[in-house]
Design a protein around this motif. Sequence first.
Motif, PDB file in Angstrom:
ATOM      1  N   VAL A  25       4.378  -0.027   9.050  1.00 33.95           N
ATOM      2  CA  VAL A  25       3.084  -0.186   8.376  1.00 33.95           C
ATOM      3  C   VAL A  25       3.273  -0.422   6.883  1.00 33.95           C
ATOM      4  O   VAL A  25       2.448  -1.074   6.242  1.00 33.95           O
ATOM      5  N   ILE A  27       4.012   2.272   4.598  1.00 32.21           N
ATOM      6  CA  ILE A  27       3.617   3.438   3.815  1.00 32.21           C
ATOM      7  C   ILE A  27       4.712   4.494   3.949  1.00 32.21           C
ATOM      8  O   ILE A  27       5.564   4.413   4.834  1.00 32.21           O
ATOM      9  N   VAL A  43      -9.008   6.456   3.797  1.00 32.30           N
ATOM     10  CA  VAL A  43      -7.967   5.549   4.283  1.00 32.30           C
ATOM     11  C   VAL A  43      -8.404   4.128   3.925  1.00 32.30           C
ATOM     12  O   VAL A  43      -9.575   3.764   4.103  1.00 32.30           O
ATOM     13  N   THR A  47      -4.698  -0.372   5.292  1.00 39.15           N
ATOM     14  CA  THR A  47      -3.807   0.554   5.997  1.00 39.15           C
ATOM     15  C   THR A  47      -4.264   0.719   7.436  1.00 39.15           C
ATOM     16  O   THR A  47      -3.444   0.694   8.367  1.00 39.15           O
TER      17      THR A  47
END
Length: 73
Positions: A25, A27, A43, A47
């Motif tokens: 992803v 992150i 969020v 993301t």
Amino acid sequence: MPIVVDIDVMLARRKMSVGELAERVGITPANLAVLKNGRAKAVRFTTLAALCEVLDCQPGDLLRWEAGETTAG
């Protein structure tokens, strides 16, 4: 908080580790853990979109609302 995060459910279904998901992803594992454990206050849609793409799911598979819980403030 009445919003429950079910990332752990999708990780189990996909047989994927938190570290692998975080890497794919883009992150940090620490930020993913904050989200996964329900401690995040927000969020980003980017993301959420990346999580859905990697896990091949819909946002509703990751987030759900539970009645009966209240928020302070």
